[in-house]
Design a protein around this motif. Sequence first.
Motif, mmCIF file in Angstrom:
data_model
loop_
_atom_site.group_PDB
_atom_site.id
_atom_site.type_symbol
_atom_site.label_atom_id
_atom_site.label_comp_id
_atom_site.label_asym_id
_atom_site.label_seq_id
_atom_site.Cartn_x
_atom_site.Cartn_y
_atom_site.Cartn_z
ATOM 1 N N ARG A 135 0.849 -1.209 0.000
ATOM 2 C CA ARG A 135 0.000 0.000 0.000
ATOM 3 C C ARG A 135 0.876 1.247 0.000
ATOM 4 N NH1 ARG A 135 -3.527 -2.714 3.238
ATOM 5 N NH2 ARG A 135 -2.558 -1.972 5.136
ATOM 6 N N ARG A 136 1.909 1.216 0.851
ATOM 7 C CA ARG A 136 2.767 2.377 1.006
ATOM 8 C C ARG A 136 3.438 2.729 -0.320
ATOM 9 N NH1 ARG A 136 5.418 0.655 5.477
ATOM 10 N NH2 ARG A 136 7.129 -0.023 4.254
ATOM 11 N N LEU A 137 3.878 1.726 -1.018
ATOM 12 C CA LEU A 137 4.584 1.982 -2.265
ATOM 13 C C LEU A 137 3.632 2.078 -3.457
ATOM 14 C CD1 LEU A 137 7.686 -0.339 -1.876
ATOM 15 C CD2 LEU A 137 7.501 2.082 -1.385
ATOM 16 N N GLY A 138 2.352 1.756 -3.202
ATOM 17 C CA GLY A 138 1.349 1.865 -4.252
ATOM 18 C C GLY A 138 1.605 0.925 -5.421
ATOM 19 N N GLU A 139 2.133 -0.240 -5.152
ATOM 20 C CA GLU A 139 2.403 -1.170 -6.246
ATOM 21 C C GLU A 139 2.470 -2.591 -5.692
ATOM 22 O OE1 GLU A 139 7.121 -1.271 -6.411
ATOM 23 O OE2 GLU A 139 6.285 0.670 -6.944
ATOM 24 N N GLY A 140 2.458 -3.563 -6.563
ATOM 25 C CA GLY A 140 2.624 -4.941 -6.108
ATOM 26 C C GLY A 140 4.074 -5.162 -5.752
ATOM 27 N N ALA A 141 4.324 -5.854 -4.632
ATOM 28 C CA ALA A 141 5.712 -6.133 -4.266
ATOM 29 C C ALA A 141 6.308 -7.088 -5.286
ATOM 30 C CB ALA A 141 5.762 -6.768 -2.890
ATOM 31 N N PRO A 142 7.515 -6.806 -5.757
ATOM 32 C CA PRO A 142 8.156 -7.778 -6.635
ATOM 33 C C PRO A 142 8.329 -9.082 -5.857
ATOM 34 C CG PRO A 142 9.695 -6.058 -5.966
ATOM 35 C CD PRO A 142 8.365 -5.675 -5.425
ATOM 36 N N GLU A 143 8.341 -10.192 -6.566
ATOM 37 C CA GLU A 143 8.379 -11.477 -5.869
ATOM 38 C C GLU A 143 9.621 -11.579 -4.989
ATOM 39 O OE1 GLU A 143 8.743 -16.206 -6.452
ATOM 40 O OE2 GLU A 143 8.989 -14.939 -8.209
ATOM 41 N N LEU A 144 10.750 -11.143 -5.516
ATOM 42 C CA LEU A 144 11.990 -11.204 -4.763
ATOM 43 C C LEU A 144 12.774 -9.926 -5.003
ATOM 44 C CD1 LEU A 144 13.181 -14.787 -5.690
ATOM 45 C CD2 LEU A 144 12.447 -14.043 -3.432
ATOM 46 N N ALA A 145 13.546 -9.521 -3.994
ATOM 47 C CA ALA A 145 14.431 -8.383 -4.189
ATOM 48 C C ALA A 145 15.398 -8.711 -5.325
ATOM 49 C CB ALA A 145 15.209 -8.125 -2.901
ATOM 50 N N ALA A 146 15.792 -7.704 -6.084
ATOM 51 C CA ALA A 146 16.677 -7.932 -7.228
ATOM 52 C C ALA A 146 17.937 -8.726 -6.860
ATOM 53 C CB ALA A 146 17.035 -6.615 -7.884
ATOM 54 N N PRO A 147 18.617 -8.398 -5.735
ATOM 55 C CA PRO A 147 19.826 -9.179 -5.414
ATOM 56 C C PRO A 147 19.518 -10.659 -5.187
ATOM 57 C CG PRO A 147 19.646 -7.266 -3.972
ATOM 58 C CD PRO A 147 18.387 -7.334 -4.754
ATOM 59 N N ILE A 148 18.337 -10.946 -4.651
ATOM 60 C CA ILE A 148 17.995 -12.348 -4.394
ATOM 61 C C ILE A 148 17.695 -13.056 -5.708
ATOM 62 C CG2 ILE A 148 16.417 -13.924 -3.233
ATOM 63 C CD1 ILE A 148 16.077 -11.909 -1.070
ATOM 64 N N ALA A 149 16.952 -12.370 -6.576
ATOM 65 C CA ALA A 149 16.647 -12.958 -7.881
ATOM 66 C C ALA A 149 17.946 -13.221 -8.638
ATOM 67 C CB ALA A 149 15.738 -12.033 -8.664
ATOM 68 N N ASP A 150 18.881 -12.279 -8.521
ATOM 69 C CA ASP A 150 20.176 -12.399 -9.178
ATOM 70 C C ASP A 150 20.968 -13.588 -8.611
ATOM 71 O OD1 ASP A 150 22.328 -11.447 -10.825
ATOM 72 O OD2 ASP A 150 23.292 -10.777 -8.964
ATOM 73 N N ALA A 151 20.934 -13.718 -7.281
ATOM 74 C CA ALA A 151 21.641 -14.821 -6.616
ATOM 75 C C ALA A 151 21.073 -16.158 -7.090
ATOM 76 C CB ALA A 151 21.496 -14.702 -5.103
ATOM 77 N N ARG A 152 19.769 -16.225 -7.141
ATOM 78 C CA ARG A 152 19.104 -17.454 -7.548
ATOM 79 C C ARG A 152 19.510 -17.852 -8.967
ATOM 80 N NH1 ARG A 152 12.720 -17.248 -7.569
ATOM 81 N NH2 ARG A 152 12.335 -19.010 -6.191
ATOM 82 N N GLU A 153 19.587 -16.841 -9.818
ATOM 83 C CA GLU A 153 19.960 -17.102 -11.210
ATOM 84 C C GLU A 153 21.393 -17.640 -11.303
ATOM 85 O OE1 GLU A 153 20.102 -14.176 -14.915
ATOM 86 O OE2 GLU A 153 18.252 -13.986 -13.738
ATOM 87 N N LYS A 154 22.296 -17.023 -10.533
ATOM 88 C CA LYS A 154 23.702 -17.458 -10.561
ATOM 89 C C LYS A 154 23.844 -18.898 -10.070
ATOM 90 C CE LYS A 154 26.284 -13.178 -10.245
ATOM 91 N NZ LYS A 154 26.057 -11.977 -9.436
ATOM 92 N N LEU A 155 23.095 -19.230 -9.018
ATOM 93 C CA LEU A 155 23.197 -20.586 -8.467
ATOM 94 C C LEU A 155 22.580 -21.597 -9.429
ATOM 95 C CD1 LEU A 155 22.454 -19.897 -4.696
ATOM 96 C CD2 LEU A 155 24.653 -20.287 -5.791
ATOM 97 N N GLN A 156 21.469 -21.210 -10.043
ATOM 98 C CA GLN A 156 20.845 -22.085 -11.034
ATOM 99 C C GLN A 156 21.822 -22.374 -12.167
ATOM 100 O OE1 GLN A 156 17.634 -23.618 -11.132
ATOM 101 N NE2 GLN A 156 18.752 -24.667 -12.769
ATOM 102 N N ASP A 157 22.521 -21.328 -12.585
ATOM 103 C CA ASP A 157 23.482 -21.460 -13.670
ATOM 104 C C ASP A 157 24.611 -22.431 -13.293
ATOM 105 O OD1 ASP A 157 24.792 -20.646 -16.162
ATOM 106 O OD2 ASP A 157 26.247 -19.716 -14.814
ATOM 107 N N LEU A 158 25.150 -22.251 -12.074
ATOM 108 C CA LEU A 158 26.220 -23.149 -11.617
ATOM 109 C C LEU A 158 25.705 -24.587 -11.535
ATOM 110 C CD1 LEU A 158 29.036 -23.715 -10.363
ATOM 111 C CD2 LEU A 158 28.008 -23.269 -8.134
ATOM 112 N N PHE A 159 24.516 -24.733 -10.962
ATOM 113 C CA PHE A 159 23.934 -26.067 -10.790
ATOM 114 C C PHE A 159 23.779 -26.761 -12.149
ATOM 115 C CE2 PHE A 159 20.233 -28.914 -10.343
ATOM 116 C CZ PHE A 159 20.715 -29.740 -9.334
ATOM 117 N N THR A 160 23.227 -26.048 -13.102
ATOM 118 C CA THR A 160 23.010 -26.620 -14.431
ATOM 119 C C THR A 160 24.334 -27.061 -15.043
ATOM 120 O OG1 THR A 160 21.180 -25.090 -14.685
ATOM 121 C CG2 THR A 160 21.929 -26.187 -16.681
ATOM 122 N N ARG A 161 25.346 -26.202 -14.916
ATOM 123 C CA ARG A 161 26.641 -26.551 -15.490
ATOM 124 C C ARG A 161 27.239 -27.788 -14.827
ATOM 125 N NH1 ARG A 161 30.371 -22.740 -14.589
ATOM 126 N NH2 ARG A 161 28.949 -21.290 -13.573
#
Length: 478
Positions: A135-161
């Motif tokens: 409500r305060r920010l007047g928008e839907g909260a993003p699912e994850l903070a950008a650094p967390i989304a970024d971390a998840r992507e990096k780990l997914q990449d390592l895992f896949t490799r």
Amino acid sequence: MCPAVSLYLLIPLLLMLANCANIGVVGDDEANILKSYWNSNYNSTPLSFNEWISGHHARLYMVDAWWSQRNSSIHINIFTTMTLDRIHMLEALCQSYMGPVSAAVYISVDVETYPYDFTSSAGGRGTRRLKSARRRLGEGAPELAAPIADAREKLQDLFTRMEEQSTTIDMIAAALRSNNTPPCCCQLKMALMAERLADPHLAYLMPTNAMRNVAMLMVNTPLSIMLDVDLSFGRNFNELVQNSTWINGLLQGTHGAPQPVMYIPPAFEAKAHHSLNAAKIIVEISLQGGKQTVSSLWKLGILQAFQIDICLHCHGAFNHTRWMESDVPYTVKYTQGFEPWGILNRFLDPGYDERFRGWLYNKQTHVEALAQKHNFVLKVLPDVWAVHRPHKKIASRKLAKPVPDNVKETNTDVMEMLKVITLPDGTNASAYSSYRKYVDNLRYKARTALAARQPYEPQLNPQFLHCKKALPWWGGVR
Ligand SMILES: *[C@@H]1O[C@H](CO)[C@@H](O)[C@H](O)[C@H]1NC(C)=O
Ligand SMILES: *[C@@H]1O[C@H](CO)[C@@H](O)[C@H](O)[C@H]1NC(C)=O
Ligand SMILES: *[C@@H]1O[C@H](CO)[C@@H](O)[C@H](O)[C@H]1NC(C)=O
Ligand SMILES: *[C@@H]1O[C@H](CO)[C@@H](O)[C@H](O)[C@H]1NC(C)=O
């Protein structure tokens, strides 16, 4: 051999390798079970420095978990913890070992900059907080903070490799080349753990032991070893873990009667005067070579026992001269401050005392409890060694010595730790000196209690305790 024949011979091999890679554990299930059990007891209240030094336990949210789909018959699971900047070290560790490796990866979230909860579907206060933040920010909260989304992507990449490499190209290459080729890679299991913090300085004091306990939960082999992510074993370790005589010796010794054994390999590092590049080469030679190589480099003064120049009692008890000459395991007496890494029966591990954040005393207190409270015998392995990969120091370590002003200004972590905070008793002190005062005192109390054989219990958080009881590969076995 004509090309047609060699290709013909290759096809069954390729099929066999492709099939081998898919037998066994359905990794996704373990990852999902772990995540749901862990998060079912998650408390989203952000932690403050003063709460921590008043004895509150860590509150970690498991953002995601990855669990190798590859089956393995190796009995030793390495577990480790890290921040995201060490992902290349985890990769190096995974490439150096053919057995399972579990890693808990830490990311902190400052509630000032990211007010959202992690769990939009959780009931109670979490949901209200999320709604009011939206409500305060007047928008839907993003699912994850950008650094967390970024971390998840990096780990997914390592895992896949790590999953792909080891099931296809490298395994085939290894099969075709000499049997000297190191197999690639480990069966990687990871958990991305996020912590909401009310004080930014806490971000530089990772909840080291709480993270180790998370990584330990991802162990499902009889034997485990906690290893810092910047260490690897010499490559002969891969042969030993496949040698059933050797493994059976460890299984028997670690089992408990009359006393459980922790098997400890010595750790080495390049001497401090070497440049970073020279140190990297020395480390690689020590990992790829045999014990003779390590022994020669040590005698020449190129390698040294890990941190022996800054802390004699931490790793001195090995007696490295004896190790160089020995080809059978030998027992060393526990002495105060000794902090080897070691292989033990995972069911006999009492867990890591979670009150210790940052870099001081966390492992020492664990080894001390094993030796003094749980009567572990420490046996040195003559044929295994670990080597430390060189890297930059973390803030609390840099602060162990007086920091020159020009260094302070260029290090935000150091600046943050030198900020003055007000403690629960109303006094003001720097975050660093408050950290030292708290952990020094914790250490003193634990050491005194353990030496006098008085009651000592490590702090274990409720999420860990619940998982240890409920996870099928933990609770069902004991
Ligand atoms: C993994 O493979 C081994 C040896 O082939 C087998 O005994 C074991 O049952 C397998 N584990 C699972 C969970 O499938
Ligand atoms: C396996 O380990 C045992 C015990 O350490 C050792 O005696 C034996 O030589 C090893 N076998 C091989 C093939 O390396
Ligand atoms: C270390 O081991 C060597 C070789 O076995 C032995 O001569 C020496 O006395 C030992 N040192 C200590 C301090 O125990
Ligand atoms: C500590 O600092 C706070 C805020 O900076 C100040 O209000 C308080 O008086 C200080 N306390 C002492 C004991 O100096």
